[in-house]
Design a protein around this motif. Structure first.
Motif, PDB file in Angstrom:
ATOM      1  N   GLU A   1       0.826  -1.208   0.000  1.00  0.00           N
ATOM      2  CA  GLU A   1       0.000   0.000   0.000  1.00  0.00           C
ATOM      3  C   GLU A   1       0.861   1.260   0.000  1.00  0.00           C
ATOM      4  N   GLU A   2       2.007   1.210   0.666  1.00  0.00           N
ATOM      5  CA  GLU A   2       2.912   2.359   0.663  1.00  0.00           C
ATOM      6  C   GLU A   2       3.401   2.651  -0.755  1.00  0.00           C
ATOM      7  N   LEU A   3       3.755   1.609  -1.474  1.00  0.00           N
ATOM      8  CA  LEU A   3       4.188   1.792  -2.868  1.00  0.00           C
ATOM      9  C   LEU A   3       3.053   2.325  -3.732  1.00  0.00           C
ATOM     10  N   ARG A   4       1.851   1.800  -3.534  1.00  0.00           N
ATOM     11  CA  ARG A   4       0.698   2.300  -4.303  1.00  0.00           C
ATOM     12  C   ARG A   4       0.479   3.780  -4.017  1.00  0.00           C
ATOM     13  N   GLY A   5       0.620   4.159  -2.757  1.00  0.00           N
ATOM     14  CA  GLY A   5       0.408   5.554  -2.392  1.00  0.00           C
ATOM     15  C   GLY A   5       1.416   6.494  -3.016  1.00  0.00           C
ATOM     16  N   MET A   6       2.571   5.984  -3.414  1.00  0.00           N
ATOM     17  CA  MET A   6       3.602   6.797  -4.057  1.00  0.00           C
ATOM     18  C   MET A   6       3.521   6.742  -5.578  1.00  0.00           C
ATOM     19  N   GLY A   7       2.463   6.098  -6.093  1.00  0.00           N
ATOM     20  CA  GLY A   7       2.253   6.087  -7.541  1.00  0.00           C
ATOM     21  C   GLY A   7       2.829   4.891  -8.267  1.00  0.00           C
ATOM     22  N   TYR A   8       3.338   3.908  -7.525  1.00  0.00           N
ATOM     23  CA  TYR A   8       3.874   2.704  -8.152  1.00  0.00           C
ATOM     24  C   TYR A   8       2.843   1.575  -8.076  1.00  0.00           C
ATOM     25  N   ILE A   9       2.957   0.633  -8.994  1.00  0.00           N
ATOM     26  CA  ILE A   9       2.091  -0.540  -8.978  1.00  0.00           C
ATOM     27  C   ILE A   9       2.958  -1.735  -8.618  1.00  0.00           C
ATOM     28  N   PRO A  10       2.858  -2.218  -7.388  1.00  0.00           N
ATOM     29  CA  PRO A  10       3.722  -3.326  -6.971  1.00  0.00           C
ATOM     30  C   PRO A  10       3.209  -4.666  -7.467  1.00  0.00           C
ATOM     31  N   ILE A  11       4.144  -5.502  -7.884  1.00  0.00           N
ATOM     32  CA  ILE A  11       3.860  -6.893  -8.234  1.00  0.00           C
ATOM     33  C   ILE A  11       4.485  -7.756  -7.154  1.00  0.00           C
ATOM     34  N   LEU A  12       3.679  -8.532  -6.464  1.00  0.00           N
ATOM     35  CA  LEU A  12       4.216  -9.413  -5.433  1.00  0.00           C
ATOM     36  C   LEU A  12       4.906 -10.598  -6.105  1.00  0.00           C
ATOM     37  N   ALA A  13       6.197 -10.752  -5.848  1.00  0.00           N
ATOM     38  CA  ALA A  13       6.951 -11.862  -6.420  1.00  0.00           C
ATOM     39  C   ALA A  13       6.558 -13.170  -5.735  1.00  0.00           C
ATOM     40  N   HIS A  14       6.469 -14.219  -6.534  1.00  0.00           N
ATOM     41  CA  HIS A  14       6.198 -15.598  -6.071  1.00  0.00           C
ATOM     42  C   HIS A  14       5.311 -15.649  -4.830  1.00  0.00           C
ATOM     43  N   VAL A  15       4.049 -15.368  -5.038  1.00  0.00           N
ATOM     44  CA  VAL A  15       3.069 -15.304  -3.944  1.00  0.00           C
ATOM     45  C   VAL A  15       3.060 -16.580  -3.118  1.00  0.00           C
ATOM     46  N   GLU A  16       3.384 -17.709  -3.739  1.00  0.00           N
ATOM     47  CA  GLU A  16       3.298 -18.997  -3.060  1.00  0.00           C
ATOM     48  C   GLU A  16       4.373 -19.212  -2.013  1.00  0.00           C
ATOM     49  N   ARG A  17       5.366 -18.337  -1.932  1.00  0.00           N
ATOM     50  CA  ARG A  17       6.462 -18.526  -0.986  1.00  0.00           C
ATOM     51  C   ARG A  17       6.176 -17.958   0.401  1.00  0.00           C
ATOM     52  N   PHE A  18       5.107 -17.206   0.540  1.00  0.00           N
ATOM     53  CA  PHE A  18       4.857 -16.521   1.801  1.00  0.00           C
ATOM     54  C   PHE A  18       3.864 -17.308   2.641  1.00  0.00           C
ATOM     55  N   ARG A  19       4.293 -17.685   3.831  1.00  0.00           N
ATOM     56  CA  ARG A  19       3.456 -18.514   4.686  1.00  0.00           C
ATOM     57  C   ARG A  19       2.110 -17.855   4.953  1.00  0.00           C
ATOM     58  N   CYS A  20       2.126 -16.553   5.184  1.00  0.00           N
ATOM     59  CA  CYS A  20       0.879 -15.870   5.513  1.00  0.00           C
ATOM     60  C   CYS A  20      -0.103 -15.882   4.342  1.00  0.00           C
ATOM     61  N   MET A  21       0.416 -15.924   3.107  1.00  0.00           N
ATOM     62  CA  MET A  21      -0.472 -15.974   1.952  1.00  0.00           C
ATOM     63  C   MET A  21      -1.036 -17.377   1.766  1.00  0.00           C
ATOM     64  N   LEU A  22      -0.212 -18.382   2.027  1.00  0.00           N
ATOM     65  CA  LEU A  22      -0.677 -19.768   1.924  1.00  0.00           C
ATOM     66  C   LEU A  22      -1.770 -20.064   2.942  1.00  0.00           C
ATOM     67  N   GLU A  23      -1.731 -19.355   4.061  1.00  0.00           N
ATOM     68  CA  GLU A  23      -2.690 -19.613   5.132  1.00  0.00           C
ATOM     69  C   GLU A  23      -4.094 -19.103   4.809  1.00  0.00           C
ATOM     70  N   ASP A  24      -4.196 -18.121   3.926  1.00  0.00           N
ATOM     71  CA  ASP A  24      -5.503 -17.491   3.700  1.00  0.00           C
ATOM     72  C   ASP A  24      -5.541 -16.904   2.291  1.00  0.00           C
ATOM     73  N   MET A  25      -6.269 -17.555   1.393  1.00  0.00           N
ATOM     74  CA  MET A  25      -6.338 -17.115   0.010  1.00  0.00           C
ATOM     75  C   MET A  25      -6.979 -15.727  -0.122  1.00  0.00           C
ATOM     76  N   GLU A  26      -7.846 -15.371   0.824  1.00  0.00           N
ATOM     77  CA  GLU A  26      -8.515 -14.074   0.744  1.00  0.00           C
ATOM     78  C   GLU A  26      -7.527 -12.914   0.838  1.00  0.00           C
ATOM     79  N   ARG A  27      -6.355 -13.168   1.373  1.00  0.00           N
ATOM     80  CA  ARG A  27      -5.352 -12.107   1.458  1.00  0.00           C
ATOM     81  C   ARG A  27      -4.871 -11.686   0.074  1.00  0.00           C
ATOM     82  N   VAL A  28      -4.865 -12.600  -0.862  1.00  0.00           N
ATOM     83  CA  VAL A  28      -4.539 -12.240  -2.246  1.00  0.00           C
ATOM     84  C   VAL A  28      -5.598 -11.285  -2.783  1.00  0.00           C
ATOM     85  N   GLU A  29      -6.857 -11.570  -2.487  1.00  0.00           N
ATOM     86  CA  GLU A  29      -7.939 -10.703  -2.951  1.00  0.00           C
ATOM     87  C   GLU A  29      -7.826  -9.309  -2.344  1.00  0.00           C
TER      88      GLU A  29
END
Length: 248
Positions: free
Chosen positions: A133-161
């Motif tokens: 969100e900090e990057l978005r607020g500065m006008g950049y569009i962040p791409i999360l690299a390899h989403v599958e590597r983050f434990r917190c993302m694996l725990e809850d698919m809604e976090r991707v949404e």
């Protein structure tokens, strides 16, 4: 399926450590060329070179990345390898890196306002969300690299949404989609793909052997199991429209 383009279509590898001797990727020009040959055999037509930026460990200025791409491209053509190579960086997030982007000290994805961002695999979701969100607020569009590597993302698919709703983009590694890193990861990515929540695919290749730029198995699975138009988008269409900015 013959080497080269899939049905006349491009395949864009938007995450690859193919530049020699500047991070933990390719160790030499020869290894870079071997990786490029593999990529071409796999059907990849375009690569965004994304060397690591990690403060105190890896850093390559944008002009050095551009110069190295030119050298690699020249050697590749001499070997009959015809893959477009574009500049980028895989940026390990830390607060305040926006000033480095604004000052041109870090290479965004092919001179766009898109930036490829990674975090620690053990970072909690609030850390990832706040950074994006900090990057978005500065006008950049962040791409999360390899989403599958983050434990917190694996725990809850809604976090991707949640990340998608605030304007972030999501990428996954081709080998993970193909099942090279276990059933749990493949199943998780299958759910994201079914919901069309992944925007880009990269190889995250680092060498010519164990982590080489292979994408054929992933591409075949995508066209077999999911909407072909969506497979087109994540293999090349989204990258063409946002990262390569070409009208084809």
């Amino acid at each position: 399926m013959q080497p080269g383009r899939y049905g006349g279509k491009r395949i864009v590898d938007m995450h690859c450590h193919i530049l020699p001797g500047i991070d933990d990727g390719a160790k030499s020009m020869e290894m870079s060329l071997q990786m490029l040959q593999t990529a071409q055999d796999e059907g990849i037509t375009d690569i965004i070179a994304t060397p690591h930026y990690q403060s105190g460990r890896f850093y390559t200025p944008p002009d050095a990345i551009e110069e190295m791409i030119g050298q690699l491209q020249e050697h590749a053509v001499q070997r009959g390898i015809h893959i477009g190579i574009y500049p980028g960086t895989e940026i390990y997030y830390r607060s305040g890196l926006e000033s480095k982007l604004d000052a041109g000290e870090l290479a965004a994805m092919n001179y766009t306002n898109y930036v490829l961002v990674e975090f620690s695999p053990l970072d909690d979701f609030n850390c990832i969300r706040n950074g994006m969100e900090e990057l978005r607020g500065m006008g950049y569009i962040p791409i999360l690299a390899h989403v599958e590597r983050f434990r917190c993302m694996l725990e809850d698919m809604e976090r991707v949404e949640i990340l998608k709703r605030v304007g972030c983009r999501i990428s996954a590694n081709a080998g993970s989609i193909a099942g090279d890193y276990g059933f749990r990861v493949k199943r998780y990515l299958g759910r994201l793909l079914a919901g069309q929540l992944i925007d880009y695919v990269g190889t995250d290749a680092h060498n010519a052997e164990g982590r080489s730029p292979r994408i054929r198995k992933c591409a075949e699975l995508l066209y077999k199991k999911y909407d072909p138009a969506y497979a087109d988008d994540i293999l090349y269409g989204n990258a063409e429209r946002t990262l390569l900015e070409e009208d084809e």
